[in-house]
Each structure stands twice: as C-alpha cells, then as structure tokens.
Scaffold this motif. Structure first.
Motif, PDB file in Angstrom:
ATOM      1  N   ALA A  26       0.828  -1.208   0.000  1.00  0.00           N
ATOM      2  CA  ALA A  26       0.000   0.000   0.000  1.00  0.00           C
ATOM      3  C   ALA A  26       0.863   1.258   0.000  1.00  0.00           C
ATOM      4  O   ALA A  26       0.558   2.234  -0.691  1.00  0.00           O
ATOM      5  N   ALA A  27       1.950   1.244   0.756  1.00  0.00           N
ATOM      6  CA  ALA A  27       2.843   2.403   0.783  1.00  0.00           C
ATOM      7  C   ALA A  27       3.524   2.601  -0.562  1.00  0.00           C
ATOM      8  O   ALA A  27       3.636   3.730  -1.052  1.00  0.00           O
ATOM      9  N   SER A  28       3.977   1.529  -1.176  1.00  0.00           N
ATOM     10  CA  SER A  28       4.649   1.664  -2.468  1.00  0.00           C
ATOM     11  C   SER A  28       3.669   2.019  -3.580  1.00  0.00           C
ATOM     12  O   SER A  28       4.050   2.656  -4.559  1.00  0.00           O
ATOM     13  N   TYR A  29       2.417   1.646  -3.439  1.00  0.00           N
ATOM     14  CA  TYR A  29       1.397   2.016  -4.418  1.00  0.00           C
ATOM     15  C   TYR A  29       0.983   3.472  -4.260  1.00  0.00           C
ATOM     16  O   TYR A  29       0.763   4.174  -5.236  1.00  0.00           O
ATOM     17  N   ARG A  30       0.885   3.913  -3.007  1.00  0.00           N
ATOM     18  CA  ARG A  30       0.410   5.270  -2.716  1.00  0.00           C
ATOM     19  C   ARG A  30       1.508   6.325  -2.872  1.00  0.00           C
ATOM     20  O   ARG A  30       1.235   7.432  -3.297  1.00  0.00           O
ATOM     21  N   LEU A  31       2.729   6.006  -2.508  1.00  0.00           N
ATOM     22  CA  LEU A  31       3.828   6.974  -2.521  1.00  0.00           C
ATOM     23  C   LEU A  31       5.053   6.473  -3.300  1.00  0.00           C
ATOM     24  O   LEU A  31       6.153   6.425  -2.754  1.00  0.00           O
TER      25      LEU A  31
END
Length: 89
Positions: free
Chosen positions: A18-23
């Motif tokens: 989720a972090a790599s997808y969002r940021l």
C-alpha cells in the motif's frame, strides 16, 4: 505461533504494498520497501509476542503493524517542492 508469523508477514507485505502504491515517488525501490515491511512486521510480532506471551493474537498483529509502519516511514524521502536550494547554488 505459525499463524502469528504468517499473519504478521502478510500484514507487513500489505502495508508495504500500500505504501509503495500510494507513494512511489517518495520511496526507494519496490523490493526494498516490500522486504522492509515484512521484516518490520516479523520483528514487531516477535517483540510483542515476547512481551505479552501467546494467546494475544490481535495485540501481536497490532504490534507487528506498528513496527512495520515505523520502519516504512524511515524510508520516506522529502517531497521535491519543499527542498530549498542554497543561495550559492
């Protein structure tokens, strides 16, 4: 114990994804982010399990998520728009 380990690893992987997808623009390579998320979750589960003992499945997952999120936050780079240049540059 096996379910705690598997659950925390999956939770760390989900947080890292989720972090790599969002940021993606503020994080290093995706493989580093994913491995850091999983390793942080496993370490957090180990710490929480050591402190509380067995039988606290949800608390162990919360501890795993907290340590994983803390380690992932250390990988964040500042945004480009807030960087200041020196007067000599």
């Amino acid at each position: 114990m096996f379910l705690e380990t598997l659950g925390s690893a999956l939770l760390g992987l989900a947080l890292a994804w989720a972090a790599s997808y969002r940021l993606p623009h503020r994080l290093p390579s995706r493989s580093l982010v994913l491995s850091t998320g999983v390793a942080g979750a496993l370490f957090g589960a180990f710490l929480t399990h050591t402190a509380l003992g067995s039988g606290h499945f949800l608390a162990i997952l919360v501890g795993a998520a907290a340590v994983s999120a803390a380690l992932l936050s250390l990988l964040l780079r500042p945004e480009e728009r807030f960087r200041r240049r020196s007067a000599t540059a």
